[in-house]
Design a protein around this motif. Structure first.
Motif, PDB file in Angstrom:
ATOM      1  N   HIS A  59       0.854  -1.204   0.000  1.00 26.48           N
ATOM      2  CA  HIS A  59       0.000   0.000   0.000  1.00 26.48           C
ATOM      3  C   HIS A  59       0.884   1.246   0.000  1.00 26.48           C
ATOM      4  N   ASN A  60       0.553   2.225  -0.822  1.00 27.54           N
ATOM      5  CA  ASN A  60       1.197   3.533  -0.744  1.00 27.54           C
ATOM      6  C   ASN A  60       0.391   4.360   0.253  1.00 27.54           C
ATOM      7  N   GLN A  61       0.732   4.199   1.521  1.00 31.42           N
ATOM      8  CA  GLN A  61      -0.035   4.839   2.587  1.00 31.42           C
ATOM      9  C   GLN A  61       0.057   6.358   2.510  1.00 31.42           C
ATOM     10  N   PHE A  62       1.191   6.866   2.068  1.00 28.78           N
ATOM     11  CA  PHE A  62       1.386   8.312   1.930  1.00 28.78           C
ATOM     12  C   PHE A  62       0.340   8.915   1.000  1.00 28.78           C
ATOM     13  N   GLU A  63       0.131   8.287  -0.145  1.00 33.44           N
ATOM     14  CA  GLU A  63      -0.844   8.800  -1.116  1.00 33.44           C
ATOM     15  C   GLU A  63      -2.272   8.544  -0.665  1.00 33.44           C
ATOM     16  N   GLU A  64      -2.531   7.422  -0.027  1.00 30.85           N
ATOM     17  CA  GLU A  64      -3.889   7.129   0.438  1.00 30.85           C
ATOM     18  C   GLU A  64      -4.314   8.118   1.528  1.00 30.85           C
ATOM     19  N   ILE A  65      -3.378   8.481   2.400  1.00 32.88           N
ATOM     20  CA  ILE A  65      -3.677   9.497   3.412  1.00 32.88           C
ATOM     21  C   ILE A  65      -3.878  10.854   2.744  1.00 32.88           C
ATOM     22  N   ALA A  66      -3.024  11.178   1.765  1.00 31.70           N
ATOM     23  CA  ALA A  66      -3.129  12.465   1.070  1.00 31.70           C
ATOM     24  C   ALA A  66      -4.482  12.625   0.381  1.00 31.70           C
ATOM     25  N   ALA A  67      -5.057  11.520  -0.068  1.00 26.96           N
ATOM     26  CA  ALA A  67      -6.362  11.585  -0.729  1.00 26.96           C
ATOM     27  C   ALA A  67      -7.445  12.088   0.222  1.00 26.96           C
ATOM     28  N   ASN A  68      -7.224  11.912   1.533  1.00 26.34           N
ATOM     29  CA  ASN A  68      -8.178  12.417   2.532  1.00 26.34           C
ATOM     30  C   ASN A  68      -7.856  13.842   2.962  1.00 26.34           C
ATOM     31  N   LEU A  69      -6.776  14.405   2.390  1.00 31.42           N
ATOM     32  CA  LEU A  69      -6.352  15.764   2.756  1.00 31.42           C
ATOM     33  C   LEU A  69      -6.152  16.600   1.491  1.00 31.42           C
ATOM     34  N   PRO A  70      -7.192  16.804   0.707  1.00 29.73           N
ATOM     35  CA  PRO A  70      -7.040  17.488  -0.585  1.00 29.73           C
ATOM     36  C   PRO A  70      -6.597  18.941  -0.460  1.00 29.73           C
ATOM     37  N   ALA A  71      -6.797  19.565   0.706  1.00 27.28           N
ATOM     38  CA  ALA A  71      -6.410  20.970   0.876  1.00 27.28           C
ATOM     39  C   ALA A  71      -4.973  21.121   1.377  1.00 27.28           C
ATOM     40  N   HIS A  72      -4.284  19.999   1.604  1.00 32.07           N
ATOM     41  CA  HIS A  72      -2.938  20.033   2.165  1.00 32.07           C
ATOM     42  C   HIS A  72      -1.880  19.697   1.117  1.00 32.07           C
ATOM     43  N   SER A  73      -0.722  20.348   1.235  1.00 35.83           N
ATOM     44  CA  SER A  73       0.440  19.883   0.482  1.00 35.83           C
ATOM     45  C   SER A  73       0.944  18.599   1.131  1.00 35.83           C
ATOM     46  N   LYS A  74       1.822  17.901   0.447  1.00 38.25           N
ATOM     47  CA  LYS A  74       2.318  16.634   0.986  1.00 38.25           C
ATOM     48  C   LYS A  74       3.796  16.474   0.677  1.00 38.25           C
ATOM     49  N   ALA A  75       4.539  15.976   1.659  1.00 45.37           N
ATOM     50  CA  ALA A  75       5.968  15.711   1.492  1.00 45.37           C
ATOM     51  C   ALA A  75       6.303  14.453   2.277  1.00 45.37           C
ATOM     52  N   HIS A  76       7.143  13.620   1.702  1.00 39.71           N
ATOM     53  CA  HIS A  76       7.524  12.346   2.338  1.00 39.71           C
ATOM     54  C   HIS A  76       9.011  12.130   2.154  1.00 39.71           C
ATOM     55  N   THR A  77       9.664  11.634   3.199  1.00 39.12           N
ATOM     56  CA  THR A  77      11.069  11.258   3.075  1.00 39.12           C
ATOM     57  C   THR A  77      11.292   9.915   3.745  1.00 39.12           C
ATOM     58  N   LEU A  78      12.179   9.122   3.179  1.00 40.69           N
ATOM     59  CA  LEU A  78      12.440   7.781   3.685  1.00 40.69           C
ATOM     60  C   LEU A  78      13.418   7.811   4.860  1.00 40.69           C
ATOM     61  N   ASN A  79      13.090   7.036   5.895  1.00 42.02           N
ATOM     62  CA  ASN A  79      14.091   6.759   6.925  1.00 42.02           C
ATOM     63  C   ASN A  79      14.295   5.257   7.119  1.00 42.02           C
ATOM     64  N   PHE A  80      13.587   4.474   6.321  1.00 45.66           N
ATOM     65  CA  PHE A  80      13.732   3.015   6.323  1.00 45.66           C
ATOM     66  C   PHE A  80      13.594   2.569   4.870  1.00 45.66           C
TER      67      PHE A  80
END
Length: 357
Positions: free
Chosen positions: A127-148
């Motif tokens: 699952h791309n959880q980052f994008e699935e969560i972003a779909a519930n936040l259409p008014a927000h920008s989104k940024a993701h960085t890997l630590n694992f």
């Protein structure tokens, strides 16, 4: 028919050699593909808004380690003394839907800082959880960085179904314009070969321009666990230097994190549930930051539970390791832990309201 001694010898030796070859191949593969990020990496901010923050606004935050939708109340975890390596597909799906439901409930907040958000991991069924969560936040920008970011995690070594490939990290969602987002790699690491299969801890900085020309610096962080107390002090020293430098520029600074430590002087066994005899959690030093910096947490709500067994109310040990740090020019208005009975994660969210001086 009686087996000859030589045949018995080979029947015993072949599986040992095969396992030895497996270990050598895994070590070589992990070392060759070891994720070694630079100290600073610019992070893409998608769906960026043009909304400029007003200095006099009240800003709202939520922090939450979502545990890759794998550590809800029906799960345990082998590294904490349990047996589970990966949740069932049914459990993972249920936890993820629960997480999305909580995010939907708090989508009016200005900033959501999440940890253990997977992009493409075996443990989270890709699952791309980052994008699935972003779909519930259409008014927000989104940024993701890997630590694992490990191609294949062989733990546990004797398992027929190890952790496998993991892509996971920090996700920051903002209603306000983000002028830049940067990943800062924390110093320190485990020795080889553990380092090739472990997390590369970092912080994710979001710079929010203010109408006055100053900046609100929003920091999302997840500090080391299972480190024997060796890595967190190095990470914290780096973080302190970074925070003081930003404050010296006249900026406002908010850190929301899974610290894997309790706030200064907060008793780690404050909550009545669970037996603390075999469990200990460090505290951040009282004098870690200069006078005026504020730790913001809700002492009445546990934010983390132990994963030795499935969660049982008033039996499972719980503590508080998720909270905020505010620079002296930030006014704390309200901080509130959100009690969800650890239904979808082994952590619980914490809300914050602040205003700038």
């Amino acid at each position: 028919m009686k087996l000859k001694p030589m045949k018995i010898f080979w029947l015993l030796l072949i599986p040992i050699l095969a396992y030895g070859l497996y270990v050598v191949v895994v070590l070589a593969y992990g070392t060759i593909n070891d994720f070694q990020p630079e100290e600073q990496i610019e992070v893409n901010v998608a769906n960026n808004t043009e909304l400029i923050a007003n200095d006099s606004s009240v800003f709202s935050f939520l922090i939450w380690n979502i545990g890759y939708a794998g550590l809800g109340n029906e799960s345990d975890f082998f590294l904490d003394g349990g047996t589970m390596v990966q949740p069932t597909k049914e459990l993972n799906g249920r936890y993820l839907q629960g997480i999305l439901s909580v995010v939907e409930q708090y989508k009016s907040l200005d900033f959501l800082l999440l940890q253990e958000v997977d992009l493409n991991s075996k443990r989270a069924y890709r699952h791309n959880q980052f994008e699935e969560i972003a779909a519930n936040l259409p008014a927000h920008s989104k940024a993701h960085t890997l630590n694992f970011n490990v191609k294949f995690v062989p733990k546990p070594l004797m398992s027929f179904s190890p952790i496998g490939g993991v892509q996971s990290g920090l996700a920051t969602y903002s209603k306000y314009k983000v002028s830049s987002s940067t990943r800062y790699q924390y110093p320190g690491s485990f020795s080889w070969p553990t380092s090739a299969f472990h997390l590369d801890r970092c912080l994710l900085e979001s710079r929010i321009p203010l109408a006055s020309g100053k900046e609100l610096i929003v920091v999302n962080s997840h500090n080391s666990a299972y480190d024997g107390g060796k890595l967190k002090p190095i990470e914290m020293a780096y973080l302190k230097e970074y925070l003081l430098a930003e404050y010296a520029k006249g900026n406002y600074v908010i850190v929301g994190a899974d610290w894997n430590q309790c706030p200064p002087e907060f008793p780690y066994d404050s909550f009545s549930s669970g037996n603390a005899d075999d469990y200990y959690q460090d505290n951040i030093a009282v004098d870690f930051m200069p006078e005026g910096w504020k730790w913001a947490f809700d002492p009445t709500v546990a934010t983390n539970r132990k994963n030795t067994t499935k969660f049982e109310l008033d039996k499972t040990f719980t503590t508080l390791i998720d909270f905020y740090l505010l620079s002296p020019n930030v006014i704390l208005l309200e901080v509130e832990g959100v009690s969800l009975n650890f239904e979808n994660s082994d952590h619980q969210p914490v809300k914050l309201k602040i205003q700038l001086k």
